[in-house]
Motif scaffolding. Structure first.
Motif, PDB file in Angstrom:
ATOM      1  N   GLN A 184       0.908  -1.143  -0.092  1.00  0.00           N
ATOM      2  CA  GLN A 184       0.040   0.131   0.038  1.00  0.00           C
ATOM      3  C   GLN A 184       0.866   1.194  -0.047  1.00  0.00           C
ATOM      4  O   GLN A 184       0.694   2.105  -0.771  1.00  0.00           O
ATOM      5  CB  GLN A 184      -0.875   0.249   1.264  1.00  0.00           C
ATOM      6  CG  GLN A 184      -2.021   1.169   1.096  1.00  0.00           C
ATOM      7  CD  GLN A 184      -2.782   1.164   2.422  1.00  0.00           C
ATOM      8  OE1 GLN A 184      -2.779   0.318   3.426  1.00  0.00           O
ATOM      9  NE2 GLN A 184      -3.777   1.881   2.339  1.00  0.00           N
ATOM     10  N   GLN A 185       2.041   1.284   0.811  1.00  0.00           N
ATOM     11  CA  GLN A 185       2.930   2.304   0.800  1.00  0.00           C
ATOM     12  C   GLN A 185       3.662   2.643  -0.395  1.00  0.00           C
ATOM     13  O   GLN A 185       3.685   3.652  -1.072  1.00  0.00           O
ATOM     14  CB  GLN A 185       3.894   2.154   1.931  1.00  0.00           C
ATOM     15  CG  GLN A 185       3.470   2.286   3.349  1.00  0.00           C
ATOM     16  CD  GLN A 185       4.313   1.786   4.310  1.00  0.00           C
ATOM     17  OE1 GLN A 185       5.713   1.488   4.012  1.00  0.00           O
ATOM     18  NE2 GLN A 185       4.105   2.086   5.569  1.00  0.00           N
ATOM     19  N   TYR A 186       3.926   1.535  -1.137  1.00  0.00           N
ATOM     20  CA  TYR A 186       4.674   1.603  -2.378  1.00  0.00           C
ATOM     21  C   TYR A 186       3.637   2.048  -3.474  1.00  0.00           C
ATOM     22  O   TYR A 186       3.953   2.999  -4.331  1.00  0.00           O
ATOM     23  CB  TYR A 186       4.886   0.019  -2.883  1.00  0.00           C
ATOM     24  CG  TYR A 186       5.547   0.073  -4.372  1.00  0.00           C
ATOM     25  CD1 TYR A 186       6.517   0.711  -4.908  1.00  0.00           C
ATOM     26  CD2 TYR A 186       4.533  -0.488  -5.408  1.00  0.00           C
ATOM     27  CE1 TYR A 186       6.984   0.652  -6.214  1.00  0.00           C
ATOM     28  CE2 TYR A 186       4.713  -0.492  -6.671  1.00  0.00           C
ATOM     29  CZ  TYR A 186       5.924  -0.040  -7.182  1.00  0.00           C
ATOM     30  OH  TYR A 186       6.121   0.010  -8.259  1.00  0.00           O
ATOM     31  N   GLN A 187       2.497   1.444  -3.443  1.00  0.00           N
ATOM     32  CA  GLN A 187       1.270   1.985  -4.419  1.00  0.00           C
ATOM     33  C   GLN A 187       1.155   3.615  -4.158  1.00  0.00           C
ATOM     34  O   GLN A 187       0.987   4.391  -5.434  1.00  0.00           O
ATOM     35  CB  GLN A 187       0.054   1.278  -4.251  1.00  0.00           C
ATOM     36  CG  GLN A 187       0.251  -0.005  -4.583  1.00  0.00           C
ATOM     37  CD  GLN A 187      -1.294  -0.913  -4.451  1.00  0.00           C
ATOM     38  OE1 GLN A 187      -1.873  -0.559  -3.452  1.00  0.00           O
ATOM     39  NE2 GLN A 187      -1.243  -1.998  -5.049  1.00  0.00           N
ATOM     40  N   GLN A 188       0.909   3.976  -2.806  1.00  0.00           N
ATOM     41  CA  GLN A 188       0.975   5.455  -2.577  1.00  0.00           C
ATOM     42  C   GLN A 188       2.126   6.334  -3.153  1.00  0.00           C
ATOM     43  O   GLN A 188       1.931   7.399  -3.833  1.00  0.00           O
ATOM     44  CB  GLN A 188       0.814   5.552  -1.156  1.00  0.00           C
ATOM     45  CG  GLN A 188      -0.704   5.198  -0.631  1.00  0.00           C
ATOM     46  CD  GLN A 188      -0.680   5.184   1.003  1.00  0.00           C
ATOM     47  OE1 GLN A 188       0.318   5.641   1.594  1.00  0.00           O
ATOM     48  NE2 GLN A 188      -1.923   5.251   1.431  1.00  0.00           N
ATOM     49  N   HIS A 189       3.326   5.599  -3.091  1.00  0.00           N
ATOM     50  CA  HIS A 189       4.475   6.628  -3.472  1.00  0.00           C
ATOM     51  C   HIS A 189       4.433   6.631  -4.871  1.00  0.00           C
ATOM     52  O   HIS A 189       4.830   7.489  -5.476  1.00  0.00           O
ATOM     53  CB  HIS A 189       5.813   5.941  -2.880  1.00  0.00           C
ATOM     54  CG  HIS A 189       6.014   6.011  -1.532  1.00  0.00           C
ATOM     55  ND1 HIS A 189       5.962   7.324  -0.829  1.00  0.00           N
ATOM     56  CD2 HIS A 189       6.225   5.161  -0.427  1.00  0.00           C
ATOM     57  CE1 HIS A 189       6.077   7.435   0.478  1.00  0.00           C
ATOM     58  NE2 HIS A 189       6.350   5.904   0.740  1.00  0.00           N
ATOM     59  N   TYR A 190       4.233   5.448  -5.665  1.00  0.00           N
ATOM     60  CA  TYR A 190       4.070   5.355  -6.915  1.00  0.00           C
ATOM     61  C   TYR A 190       3.069   6.316  -7.640  1.00  0.00           C
ATOM     62  O   TYR A 190       3.497   6.967  -8.677  1.00  0.00           O
ATOM     63  CB  TYR A 190       3.903   3.905  -7.403  1.00  0.00           C
ATOM     64  CG  TYR A 190       3.887   3.722  -9.079  1.00  0.00           C
ATOM     65  CD1 TYR A 190       4.994   3.722  -9.676  1.00  0.00           C
ATOM     66  CD2 TYR A 190       2.458   3.813  -9.800  1.00  0.00           C
ATOM     67  CE1 TYR A 190       4.991   3.648 -11.045  1.00  0.00           C
ATOM     68  CE2 TYR A 190       2.701   3.650 -10.999  1.00  0.00           C
ATOM     69  CZ  TYR A 190       3.744   3.685 -11.757  1.00  0.00           C
ATOM     70  OH  TYR A 190       4.066   3.481 -13.366  1.00  0.00           O
ATOM     71  N   GLN A 191       1.808   6.341  -6.908  1.00  0.00           N
ATOM     72  CA  GLN A 191       0.997   7.376  -7.243  1.00  0.00           C
ATOM     73  C   GLN A 191       1.292   8.888  -7.294  1.00  0.00           C
ATOM     74  O   GLN A 191       1.073   9.528  -8.175  1.00  0.00           O
ATOM     75  CB  GLN A 191      -0.303   7.258  -6.550  1.00  0.00           C
ATOM     76  CG  GLN A 191      -1.102   5.761  -7.183  1.00  0.00           C
ATOM     77  CD  GLN A 191      -2.449   5.704  -6.132  1.00  0.00           C
ATOM     78  OE1 GLN A 191      -2.619   6.394  -5.197  1.00  0.00           O
ATOM     79  NE2 GLN A 191      -3.025   4.537  -6.109  1.00  0.00           N
ATOM     80  N   SER A 192       2.108   8.935  -6.281  1.00  0.00           N
ATOM     81  CA  SER A 192       2.776  10.159  -6.045  1.00  0.00           C
ATOM     82  C   SER A 192       3.670  10.540  -7.088  1.00  0.00           C
ATOM     83  O   SER A 192       3.637  11.741  -7.769  1.00  0.00           O
ATOM     84  CB  SER A 192       3.209  10.474  -4.701  1.00  0.00           C
ATOM     85  OG  SER A 192       2.235  10.402  -3.523  1.00  0.00           O
ATOM     86  N   PHE A 193       4.539   9.523  -7.246  1.00  0.00           N
ATOM     87  CA  PHE A 193       5.540   9.727  -8.529  1.00  0.00           C
ATOM     88  C   PHE A 193       5.077   9.849  -9.834  1.00  0.00           C
ATOM     89  O   PHE A 193       5.252  10.764 -10.735  1.00  0.00           O
ATOM     90  CB  PHE A 193       6.626   8.449  -8.450  1.00  0.00           C
ATOM     91  CG  PHE A 193       7.297   8.255  -9.852  1.00  0.00           C
ATOM     92  CD1 PHE A 193       8.422   9.144 -10.031  1.00  0.00           C
ATOM     93  CD2 PHE A 193       7.102   7.350 -10.569  1.00  0.00           C
ATOM     94  CE1 PHE A 193       9.236   8.921 -11.114  1.00  0.00           C
ATOM     95  CE2 PHE A 193       7.482   7.356 -11.984  1.00  0.00           C
ATOM     96  CZ  PHE A 193       8.862   8.188 -12.051  1.00  0.00           C
ATOM     97  N   ALA A 194       3.943   9.053 -10.214  1.00  0.00           N
ATOM     98  CA  ALA A 194       3.171   9.076 -11.338  1.00  0.00           C
ATOM     99  C   ALA A 194       2.448  10.720 -11.604  1.00  0.00           C
ATOM    100  O   ALA A 194       2.784  11.258 -12.588  1.00  0.00           O
ATOM    101  CB  ALA A 194       2.054   8.101 -11.312  1.00  0.00           C
TER     102      ALA A 194
END
Length: 355
Positions: free
Chosen positions: A172-182
């Motif tokens: 979940q943390q990775y997905q959040q960070h990835y969404q922020s990155f995207a």
């Protein structure tokens, strides 16, 4: 003889399925199956109807249906399933979100008319197929005969690894960070596109300003140049008219100034002078002086009007440049061009300071 019996469908119920009622579906006229708590298995030979039961369960969970599933074409098909939810909090939240009545059990019903039209109900309240599928997601995991093909898919394998590793929080943390990155990457691309567009506009404004700067027009220059060009273009006829007018005033058979002077002299010879004559004589004297000045200025103008081919070419060039710029910027006067030049200069200076 021993016959091989196999299970060709598996359904894992997140909520306990207590009863399944089927009427007028496929080869089933009417059937009710009650399930016991715990592990239930339905087995049978090929063609015994296991797939039909799973098809009926899939229908009540939101699968596509048409009139071809009707056992009797003149009657509607009804599939109804009763569930005992285990995650009551999640079920209650979903019921409240869709304004549905709460009960100790959840009854889901699907009806297919003879025309192939479908209607869905939850606790006897009509719902859309989309809502029905939302409930299906928290009620049943339906695994079909060929679902094992998912084992070869990368996404499925990653989900299994994440589930076994217990990395839900990390995922979940990775997905959040990835969404922020995207999102940041998308914002960067937008800014880069804006910068590119701004750079193009800057270059175009710089080109327009340089063009006006090199033209180096002074206030009212184009209009004054057009007037002067008209004079130079008609210099010969203008000189002739001015010369004729000056000659008529002072020379010729009966010059105007000579005639006025003669009248003044005749009036001076009168010994008896009526009232008002002196004033008229003074006016004639003033007129004579004015006429001589006019004649002299006509001669001066005639001398100043010269045929200048070089000046004529220069004016033509300046007017041509001016007219092109006036048309490009959609204005009418030199001063309007100068205002545009000042605005472009201010805009370019602001961009330079920003950089």
């Amino acid at each position: 003889m021993v016959r091989l019996i196999r299970v060709i469908r598996v359904a894992y119920f997140r909520s306990m399925l207590s009863k399944l009622h089927i009427r007028n579906y496929a080869i089933i006229d009417e059937l009710t199956i009650e399930f016991q708590p715990g592990f239930n298995i339905i087995t049978g030979e090929t063609g015994a109807g296991k797939s039909i039961l799973m098809g009926a369960l899939g229908l009540v969970l939101g699968d596509r249906a048409d009139s071809a599933v009707l056992f009797t074409s003149t009657e509607k098909c009804v599939v109804e399933a009763s569930f005992q939810p285990t995650d009551k909090a999640a079920m209650r939240a979903l019921l409240q979100a869709n304004d549905l009545d709460e009960d100790n059990q959840l009854v889901v019903r699907r009806e297919i008319s003879t025309a192939g039209k479908s209607r869905s109900f939850i606790n006897d309240t009509p719902v859309t197929l989309q809502v029905l599928r939302q409930f299906a997601g928290i009620l049943v995991d339906l695994h079909r005969q060929f679902d094992t093909l998912e084992l070869g898919e990368d996404d499925f394998q990653r989900k299994v690894i994440d589930a076994l590793a217990g990395t839900a929080t990390l995922l979940q943390q990775y997905q959040q960070h990835y969404q922020s990155f995207a999102q940041a990457q998308s914002t960067l691309q937008q800014l880069q596109a804006q910068q590119q567009q701004a750079s193009k506009e800057y270059d175009y404004h710089r080109f327009l300003f340089t063009e006006l700067e090199e033209a180096n027009f002074s206030p009212n220059e184009i209009e004054e140049a057009e007037t002067e060009l008209q004079v130079l273009s008609n210099a010969e006829s203008i000189k002739q008219v001015l010369a004729t007018a000056a000659f008529t005033m002072q020379n010729g058979d009966a010059p105007v100034t000579v005639q006025v002077k003669t009248v003044v002299q005749q009036l001076q010879q009168l010994k008896t002078r009526p009232d008002g004559l002196d004033a008229l004589q003074e006016r004639l004297q003033s007129a004579l002086v004015e006429l001589k000045d006019i004649a002299a200025e006509l001669e001066s103008l005639e001398e100043n009007v010269q045929m200048d081919a070089e000046r004529l070419a220069h004016l033509s060039d300046r007017i041509n440049i001016g007219n092109k710029l006036l048309k490009k910027h959609n204005v009418l006067t030199t001063n309007e061009l100068l205002v545009i030049q000042q605005e472009l200069d201010a805009s370019l200076q602001a961009c330079y300071q920003f950089e």
